[in-house]
Design a protein around this motif. Structure first.
Motif, PDB file in Angstrom:
ATOM      1  N   ASN A  74       0.887  -1.190  -0.091  1.00  0.00           N
ATOM      2  CA  ASN A  74      -0.111   0.086   0.058  1.00  0.00           C
ATOM      3  C   ASN A  74       0.950   1.183   0.072  1.00  0.00           C
ATOM      4  N   LYS A  75       0.451   2.354  -0.192  1.00  0.00           N
ATOM      5  CA  LYS A  75       0.849   3.735  -0.215  1.00  0.00           C
ATOM      6  C   LYS A  75       0.109   4.828   0.545  1.00  0.00           C
ATOM      7  N   LEU A  76       0.890   5.678   0.852  1.00  0.00           N
ATOM      8  CA  LEU A  76       0.131   6.856   1.525  1.00  0.00           C
ATOM      9  C   LEU A  76      -0.184   7.753   0.539  1.00  0.00           C
ATOM     10  N   CYS A  77      -1.531   8.270   0.910  1.00  0.00           N
ATOM     11  CA  CYS A  77      -2.221   9.213  -0.104  1.00  0.00           C
ATOM     12  C   CYS A  77      -2.670  10.388   0.708  1.00  0.00           C
ATOM     13  N   ILE A 130       0.628  14.014  -6.200  1.00  0.00           N
ATOM     14  CA  ILE A 130       0.806  15.470  -5.443  1.00  0.00           C
ATOM     15  C   ILE A 130       2.365  15.435  -4.871  1.00  0.00           C
ATOM     16  N   SER A 131       3.083  16.443  -5.062  1.00  0.00           N
ATOM     17  CA  SER A 131       4.206  16.447  -4.478  1.00  0.00           C
ATOM     18  C   SER A 131       4.481  16.956  -3.129  1.00  0.00           C
ATOM     19  N   LEU A 132       5.301  16.578  -2.398  1.00  0.00           N
ATOM     20  CA  LEU A 132       5.316  17.168  -0.958  1.00  0.00           C
ATOM     21  C   LEU A 132       5.572  18.616  -1.126  1.00  0.00           C
ATOM     22  N   THR A 133       6.123  19.307  -1.787  1.00  0.00           N
ATOM     23  CA  THR A 133       6.149  20.656  -1.996  1.00  0.00           C
ATOM     24  C   THR A 133       4.883  21.387  -2.190  1.00  0.00           C
ATOM     25  N   ARG A 134       4.002  20.824  -3.013  1.00  0.00           N
ATOM     26  CA  ARG A 134       2.433  21.140  -3.235  1.00  0.00           C
ATOM     27  C   ARG A 134       1.767  20.940  -1.942  1.00  0.00           C
ATOM     28  N   MET A 135       2.021  19.997  -1.459  1.00  0.00           N
ATOM     29  CA  MET A 135       1.336  19.457  -0.139  1.00  0.00           C
ATOM     30  C   MET A 135       1.129  20.502   0.900  1.00  0.00           C
ATOM     31  N   GLN A 136       2.522  21.407   0.907  1.00  0.00           N
ATOM     32  CA  GLN A 136       2.511  22.397   1.957  1.00  0.00           C
ATOM     33  C   GLN A 136       1.265  23.458   1.843  1.00  0.00           C
ATOM     34  N   ALA A 137       0.970  23.444   0.696  1.00  0.00           N
ATOM     35  CA  ALA A 137      -0.348  24.816   0.449  1.00  0.00           C
ATOM     36  C   ALA A 137      -1.631  24.045   1.197  1.00  0.00           C
ATOM     37  N   LEU A 138      -1.749  23.137   1.788  1.00  0.00           N
ATOM     38  CA  LEU A 138      -2.955  22.414   2.397  1.00  0.00           C
ATOM     39  C   LEU A 138      -3.057  22.556   3.928  1.00  0.00           C
ATOM     40  N   LYS A 139      -4.060  22.673   4.370  1.00  0.00           N
ATOM     41  CA  LYS A 139      -4.276  22.360   5.802  1.00  0.00           C
ATOM     42  C   LYS A 139      -4.818  20.965   6.299  1.00  0.00           C
ATOM     43  N   TYR A 140      -4.087  20.482   7.189  1.00  0.00           N
ATOM     44  CA  TYR A 140      -4.327  19.361   7.510  1.00  0.00           C
ATOM     45  C   TYR A 140      -4.922  18.853   9.000  1.00  0.00           C
ATOM     46  N   ALA A 141      -6.100  17.796   8.963  1.00  0.00           N
ATOM     47  CA  ALA A 141      -6.305  16.912  10.243  1.00  0.00           C
ATOM     48  C   ALA A 141      -5.824  15.662  10.107  1.00  0.00           C
ATOM     49  N   MET A 142      -4.684  15.605  10.884  1.00  0.00           N
ATOM     50  CA  MET A 142      -3.671  14.210  10.645  1.00  0.00           C
ATOM     51  C   MET A 142      -3.984  13.519  11.828  1.00  0.00           C
ATOM     52  N   PRO A 143      -3.568  12.042  11.361  1.00  0.00           N
ATOM     53  CA  PRO A 143      -3.392  10.996  12.468  1.00  0.00           C
ATOM     54  C   PRO A 143      -2.368  11.425  13.490  1.00  0.00           C
ATOM     55  N   ARG A 173       0.764  11.300  16.123  1.00  0.00           N
ATOM     56  CA  ARG A 173       2.062  10.666  16.020  1.00  0.00           C
ATOM     57  C   ARG A 173       2.008   9.454  16.858  1.00  0.00           C
ATOM     58  N   GLY A 174       2.643   8.242  16.398  1.00  0.00           N
ATOM     59  CA  GLY A 174       2.610   7.336  16.722  1.00  0.00           C
ATOM     60  C   GLY A 174       1.455   6.164  15.955  1.00  0.00           C
ATOM     61  N   MET A 175       0.785   6.761  15.428  1.00  0.00           N
ATOM     62  CA  MET A 175       0.000   5.786  14.227  1.00  0.00           C
ATOM     63  C   MET A 175       0.992   5.737  13.104  1.00  0.00           C
ATOM     64  N   GLN A 176       0.658   4.726  12.544  1.00  0.00           N
ATOM     65  CA  GLN A 176       1.771   4.061  11.612  1.00  0.00           C
ATOM     66  C   GLN A 176       1.883   5.093  10.350  1.00  0.00           C
ATOM     67  N   ALA A 177       0.851   5.408   9.869  1.00  0.00           N
ATOM     68  CA  ALA A 177       0.580   6.379   8.557  1.00  0.00           C
ATOM     69  C   ALA A 177       1.412   7.785   8.996  1.00  0.00           C
ATOM     70  N   HIS A 185     -12.533  21.681   4.528  1.00  0.00           N
ATOM     71  CA  HIS A 185     -11.545  21.902   3.530  1.00  0.00           C
ATOM     72  C   HIS A 185     -10.327  21.353   4.022  1.00  0.00           C
ATOM     73  N   PHE A 186     -10.163  20.655   4.978  1.00  0.00           N
ATOM     74  CA  PHE A 186      -8.807  19.986   5.590  1.00  0.00           C
ATOM     75  C   PHE A 186      -8.542  18.946   4.802  1.00  0.00           C
ATOM     76  N   ALA A 187      -7.275  18.755   4.703  1.00  0.00           N
ATOM     77  CA  ALA A 187      -6.966  17.301   3.870  1.00  0.00           C
ATOM     78  C   ALA A 187      -6.279  16.329   5.097  1.00  0.00           C
ATOM     79  N   THR A 188      -5.881  15.224   4.735  1.00  0.00           N
ATOM     80  CA  THR A 188      -5.227  14.224   5.631  1.00  0.00           C
ATOM     81  C   THR A 188      -4.306  13.558   5.033  1.00  0.00           C
ATOM     82  N   VAL A 189      -3.442  12.704   5.677  1.00  0.00           N
ATOM     83  CA  VAL A 189      -2.583  11.748   4.966  1.00  0.00           C
ATOM     84  C   VAL A 189      -2.807  10.514   5.668  1.00  0.00           C
TER      85      VAL A 189
END
Length: 304
Positions: A163-166, A184-197, A199-203, A238-242
């Motif tokens: 599997n891969k991260l998206c 999407i590149s890591l550089t372009r990802m910086q323009a988004l606002k995130y709701a993230m898992p 730290r400690g979660m594997q993703a 309008h949050f993104a996540t990984v």
């Protein structure tokens, strides 16, 4: 010597408290004390030192506690083998799972219980580190998680899928149409606002490894340790996540955008104790789980 006496002693040896042990064993404190006294008489030694304030193990008690645990585990294996002979007509299956596997696990649990309604399923969601400890203490029959970056003693891991991260964002996100079908590149990802898992979660751990020491800055507004809550928030904002692609299987209203970066690989695995008897119900559960993904042909040898 009776298994009941061993169970009583192990519980007291672990808790070092007669009152708490009696409560967890659903027996009176006097019964518990009497049974352990009988065990000590049979062994002709003291296993515990008791006073009005505390309980401690003697040297003999420390050695006996380890052997008593092994004896109880072997006795439980005998019971498990008998249940297997009965063609899964009864028994219990204890599953450990990281939070990211919740979506993947749900459909398989429903399928398994419909086929084997008399097998009682217990699913416990923990971090990878907690799961490995539970597996080594045989508190779960197997564990589901992404492949750990470190080796754990006596644990063998089998790959279920690659599997891969998206990046995931809502279909109503201003960039959804533009990013759909792209990477999407890591550089372009910086323009988004995130709701993230959290730290400690594997993703999240893998994502942190991908960006480590590269100077990127990500606008993380929320951190949550439950995948469904993350995806609900992303779907309605309008949050993104990984997350891994597999963790968001069959969820509507989201756009999946693969991250274009080397090393973006995360293997879904199940983990068992090396060299230990594997329940028939474990094999059946994994067979159903793997059959739901055509990529799992790599596991066929495990069921032969």
């Amino acid at each position: 010597m009776e298994l009941r006496q061993l169970r009583y002693f192990v519980k007291v040896g672990e808790l070092l408290n007669f009152t708490e042990a009696a409560r967890e064993l659903f027996v009176s404190q006097s019964t518990l004390s009497q049974q352990i006294r009988s065990l000590e008489d049979e062994l002709r030694c003291s296993l515990l030192v008791r006073d009005s304030h505390s309980v401690t193990l003697t040297e003999e008690g420390r050695y006996f506690l380890s052997d008593a645990r092994k004896t109880l585990q072997q006795a439980q294996q005998c019971v498990d083998r008998i249940a297997d002979v009965q063609n899964l007509d009864e028994g219990e299956l204890n599953i450990g799972c990281t939070h990211s596997f919740g979506t993947i696990l749900r459909e398989t649990m429903l399928d398994f219980t419909s086929r084997h309604p008399n097998i009682h399923l217990n699913a416990r969601f923990k971090t990878m580190e907690e799961l490995m400890g539970m597996l080594q203490r045989q508190e779960v029959d197997f564990a589901l998680s992404y492949k750990p970056h470190e080796l754990f003693d006596n644990v063998e891991s089998h790959v279920l899928f690659d599997n891969k991260l998206c990046v995931f964002l809502s279909e109503s996100h201003p960039l959804a149409a533009e990013l759909s079908g792209c990477q999407i590149s890591l550089t372009r990802m910086q323009a988004l606002k995130y709701a993230m898992p959290t730290r400690g979660m594997q993703a999240r751990n893998l994502f942190e490894m991908l960006i480590d020491d590269k100077g990127y800055a990500f606008d993380i507004r929320l951190e949550i340790n439950e995948v469904n809550t993350i995806t609900d928030i992303v779907r309605n904002s309008h949050f993104a996540t990984v997350l891994s692609r597999a963790a968001v299987t069959a969820q509507s209203g989201l756009v999946c955008v693969p991250i274009d970066v080397s090393g973006n690989n995360i293997e879904g695995c199940f983990h068992i104790l090396r060299g230990k008897y594997v329940k028939k119900s474990v094999k059946e559960f994994i067979r159903i789980l793997s059959s739901k993904n055509a990529d799992n042909i790599m596991l066929q040898h495990w069921f032969d």
